[in-house]
Design an enzyme around this catalytic site. Structure first.
Site, mmCIF file in Angstrom:
data_model
loop_
_atom_site.group_PDB
_atom_site.id
_atom_site.type_symbol
_atom_site.label_atom_id
_atom_site.label_comp_id
_atom_site.label_asym_id
_atom_site.label_seq_id
_atom_site.Cartn_x
_atom_site.Cartn_y
_atom_site.Cartn_z
ATOM 1 N NE ARG A 1 -0.269 4.116 0.801
ATOM 2 C CZ ARG A 1 -1.502 3.962 1.308
ATOM 3 N NH1 ARG A 1 -1.663 3.718 2.593
ATOM 4 N NH2 ARG A 1 -2.559 4.067 0.541
ATOM 5 C CE LYS B 1 -0.261 8.483 -1.856
ATOM 6 N NZ LYS B 1 0.007 7.677 -3.045
ATOM 7 C CG HIS C 1 4.012 1.877 -4.134
ATOM 8 N ND1 HIS C 1 3.643 2.205 -2.844
ATOM 9 C CD2 HIS C 1 2.871 1.854 -4.864
ATOM 10 C CE1 HIS C 1 2.335 2.387 -2.807
ATOM 11 N NE2 HIS C 1 1.839 2.182 -4.025
ATOM 12 N NE ARG D 1 -0.725 0.539 -0.910
ATOM 13 C CZ ARG D 1 -1.616 0.337 0.077
ATOM 14 N NH1 ARG D 1 -1.307 -0.474 1.078
ATOM 15 N NH2 ARG D 1 -2.785 0.938 0.069
ATOM 16 C CG HIS E 1 -6.721 0.911 -1.982
ATOM 17 N ND1 HIS E 1 -5.895 -0.160 -1.798
ATOM 18 C CD2 HIS E 1 -6.004 1.830 -2.673
ATOM 19 C CE1 HIS E 1 -4.724 0.092 -2.346
ATOM 20 N NE2 HIS E 1 -4.761 1.291 -2.886
ATOM 21 C CE1 TYR F 1 -0.790 0.295 -4.620
ATOM 22 C CE2 TYR F 1 -2.742 1.517 -5.268
ATOM 23 C CZ TYR F 1 -1.458 1.487 -4.762
ATOM 24 O OH TYR F 1 -0.855 2.647 -4.384
#
Length: 159
Positions: free
Chosen positions: A25, A50, A104, A107, A130, A139
């Site tokens: 990120r 995050k 983003h 990513r 994740h 994603y």
């Protein structure tokens, strides 16, 4: 990439390439310090992400190449503020005519590429951080033509 060649922000090209190569990120790249990188093992440590959990990100040969080429201007790999990256990105995407593309999105692109080269779900989740399959699936943007080519190989046909 063509628009990147004319940017005055020295950090933007390597920043974007590293985002695509690592799936990290924006905030993780901005927090990355030289001491977090093990060039010998080809790993970068993300102390906090995050989701509140750190992880170790394996680095591709291209990522290593980019990191080696970067000037060392302090303890951070990218000694710039988040706002500077945001503004440089805004100028770049307007110049490139990609106004809907967000930072983003790099990513998303990285994670999709990881699946396309054949990494497994556990391997990609180690890299991306994740913790659930449902989050990871948001994603992945696999190309149907790549899936069709894999299926053709499965049945012994080439395309």
């Amino acid at each position: 990439m063509t628009a990147l060649s004319s940017t005055r922000a020295w950090y933007l090209r390597p920043f974007i390439i590293l985002a695509i190569e690592t799936g990290m990120r924006r905030g993780e790249l901005l927090a990355l310090q030289w001491s977090d990188i093990d060039f010998f093992s080809r790993l970068a440590v993300v102390e906090v992400s995050k989701n509140g959990h750190g992880r170790t990100v394996p680095l591709t040969p291209k990522a290593i190449e980019i990191l080696i080429e970067l000037p060392r201007r302090g303890k951070n790999v990218f000694p710039v503020k988040a706002n500077a990256v945001r503004l440089a990105w805004e100028r770049l995407r307007k110049r490139a005519g990609l106004e809907e593309v967000k930072m983003h999105s790099m990513r998303h692109e990285a994670i999709s590429r990881m699946f396309e080269i054949g990494l497994t779900i556990p391997e990609v989740s180690v890299i991306s951080g994740h913790r659930t399959l449902s989050c990871l699936q948001r994603y992945t943007h696999l190309k149907p033509e790549n899936v069709a080519a894999k299926l053709a190989r499965l049945s012994g046909q080439t395309s």
